[in-house]
Enzyme design. Structure first.
Site, PDB file in Angstrom:
ATOM      1  N   HIS A   1       8.749  -4.994   0.922  1.00 26.16           N
ATOM      2  CA  HIS A   1       9.234  -6.254   0.352  1.00 26.16           C
ATOM      3  C   HIS A   1      10.300  -6.005  -0.709  1.00 26.16           C
ATOM      4  O   HIS A   1      11.375  -6.622  -0.685  1.00 26.16           O
ATOM      5  CB  HIS A   1       8.051  -7.013  -0.256  1.00 26.16           C
ATOM      6  CG  HIS A   1       8.425  -8.328  -0.862  1.00 26.16           C
ATOM      7  ND1 HIS A   1       8.371  -9.518  -0.171  1.00 26.16           N
ATOM      8  CD2 HIS A   1       8.873  -8.639  -2.116  1.00 26.16           C
ATOM      9  CE1 HIS A   1       8.763 -10.504  -0.964  1.00 26.16           C
ATOM     10  NE2 HIS A   1       9.065  -9.996  -2.143  1.00 26.16           N
TER      11      HIS A   1
ATOM     12  N   HIS B   1      13.606  -4.416   0.785  1.00 25.21           N
ATOM     13  CA  HIS B   1      14.367  -5.403   1.547  1.00 25.21           C
ATOM     14  C   HIS B   1      15.101  -6.366   0.627  1.00 25.21           C
ATOM     15  O   HIS B   1      16.297  -6.639   0.816  1.00 25.21           O
ATOM     16  CB  HIS B   1      13.419  -6.162   2.476  1.00 25.21           C
ATOM     17  CG  HIS B   1      14.086  -7.220   3.293  1.00 25.21           C
ATOM     18  ND1 HIS B   1      14.160  -8.536   2.904  1.00 25.21           N
ATOM     19  CD2 HIS B   1      14.721  -7.157   4.497  1.00 25.21           C
ATOM     20  CE1 HIS B   1      14.808  -9.235   3.814  1.00 25.21           C
ATOM     21  NE2 HIS B   1      15.159  -8.428   4.785  1.00 25.21           N
TER      22      HIS B   1
ATOM     23  N   LYS C   1      -0.018 -12.919  -6.965  1.00 30.41           N
ATOM     24  CA  LYS C   1      -0.205 -12.384  -5.620  1.00 30.41           C
ATOM     25  C   LYS C   1       0.473 -11.017  -5.516  1.00 30.41           C
ATOM     26  O   LYS C   1       1.162 -10.711  -4.535  1.00 30.41           O
ATOM     27  CB  LYS C   1       0.406 -13.332  -4.580  1.00 30.41           C
ATOM     28  CG  LYS C   1      -0.145 -14.741  -4.605  1.00 30.41           C
ATOM     29  CD  LYS C   1      -1.513 -14.820  -3.974  1.00 30.41           C
ATOM     30  CE  LYS C   1      -1.981 -16.260  -3.861  1.00 30.41           C
ATOM     31  NZ  LYS C   1      -3.318 -16.380  -3.220  1.00 30.41           N
TER      32      LYS C   1
ATOM     33  N   LYS D   1      20.797 -14.445   0.135  1.00 33.83           N
ATOM     34  CA  LYS D   1      20.033 -13.233  -0.197  1.00 33.83           C
ATOM     35  C   LYS D   1      19.668 -13.207  -1.685  1.00 33.83           C
ATOM     36  O   LYS D   1      18.595 -12.719  -2.046  1.00 33.83           O
ATOM     37  CB  LYS D   1      20.829 -11.976   0.159  1.00 33.83           C
ATOM     38  CG  LYS D   1      21.182 -11.810   1.633  1.00 33.83           C
ATOM     39  CD  LYS D   1      19.949 -11.819   2.516  1.00 33.83           C
ATOM     40  CE  LYS D   1      19.856 -13.069   3.350  1.00 33.83           C
ATOM     41  NZ  LYS D   1      18.702 -13.085   4.269  1.00 33.83           N
TER      42      LYS D   1
END
Length: 308
Positions: free
Chosen positions: A146, A149, A138, A123
């Site tokens: 995103h 999480h 981007k 993680k």
């Protein structure tokens, strides 16, 4: 001041030493919350402030080889975690209704604990997903989903490794590892070049798979509400709301990304808006801002596109 320091030290030791699992508490990044929180803090600072400023006047990095290697390694790690979960617990010894943590130092118990630790490290490594987005400029792909999480999962997995490395909570870790095998395989093929684009039709099914995993996590964790095996029931205060919240976020993402448009916009194969339906019925590509043209006047949009 000395009394305050003594109380602080006492509470600190109680929270992060006495309550912790003695088998895992001395492992790197586990004994104290400070290193992990520092990494997350630097990550948020880079993504939200320093990184975009650094890249503002620079061309985006391509990172083709870096992304191929990174995604390949993530597939390998996710596969290892999934296989370890199956062979080390699920296919041998696992109570689907309620599984307690084995705090012994047997080979079997330590294998599960190490799996939880590797999952935590995975993680942490996945924070690079967002770093690469920034370096490649981007930023539009960095959504609240995103960021939430990637920020929450390292903290949850740290707590599981430190206090309850195993048992009932490993369910979501094994399921999530399988989902990540699929997801990072997709990213791997995407990073290998345009010649693989024709094989990437299954992107939307990854989102559906992610939604399914949170439904499964909710149902599995909810069993603790009426089943007692020694695994802490209070953990549902974290797992159930997060499962619901993640499902809602992924569902919202799916609706916005893959649902057939009703707003007069045509979309590409990934569901992104790329044009505006003009009054004469012709589709005109124009400068996009949040999925729509900057102006309702088609001729004006065309002029604006030429200027840009």
């Amino acid at each position: 001041m000395s009394l305050y320091d003594n109380r602080f030290t006492k509470y600190w030791d109680f929270l992060f030493t006495e309550l912790a699992d003695h088998r895992t508490n001395h492992w790197p990044l586990i004994s104290s919350p400070v290193p992990g929180l520092t990494i997350i803090g630097l990550y948020l600072y880079f993504v939200g402030s320093w990184g975009p400023k650094y890249m503002a006047n620079r061309k985006p990095f391509k990172l083709e080889r870096t992304l191929v290697v990174y995604n390949f390694l993530q597939v390998i790690v996710s596969t290892y975690l999934f296989v370890e979960g199956l062979d080390g617990a699920w296919l041998r010894k696992y109570n689907w209704r309620c599984e307690p943590v084995d705090f012994s130092e047997t080979d079997e118990a330590m294998r599960v604990a190490r799996g939880c630790y590797v999952y935590f490290l995975a993680k942490i490594s996945e924070l690079l997903d967002t770093v690469f987005f920034v370096l490649r400029k981007k930023e539009r792909q960095i959504s609240f989903l995103h960021m939430y999480h990637h920020t929450v999962m390292p903290m949850i997995s740290w707590g599981a490794t430190k206090y309850y490395p195993g048992g009932h909570g490993t369910f979501i870790g094994v399921i999530n590892s399988f989902v990540h095998i699929v997801m990072y395989s997709y990213y791997l093929f995407a990073a290998m070049g345009p010649q693989f684009q024709k094989y990437l039709w299954w992107k939307k099914y990854i989102t559906k798979l992610q939604m399914i995993q949170f439904c499964m996590a909710f149902l599995h964790s909810a069993q603790l509400l009426y089943t007692d095996c020694g695994y802490p029931r209070w953990s549902v205060c974290f797992t159930l709301p997060n499962a619901i919240f993640f499902y809602m976020l992924f569902n919202d993402f799916a609706q916005k990304t893959y649902k057939k448009p009703r707003d007069g916009l045509t979309r590409d194969q990934n569901g992104n808006a790329n044009g505006s339906l003009c009054a004469n019925g012709d589709t005109l590509k124009c400068v996009q801002r949040n999925g729509s043209c900057e102006t309702n006047d088609c001729s004006g949009a065309e002029d604006k596109e030429k200027k840009n």
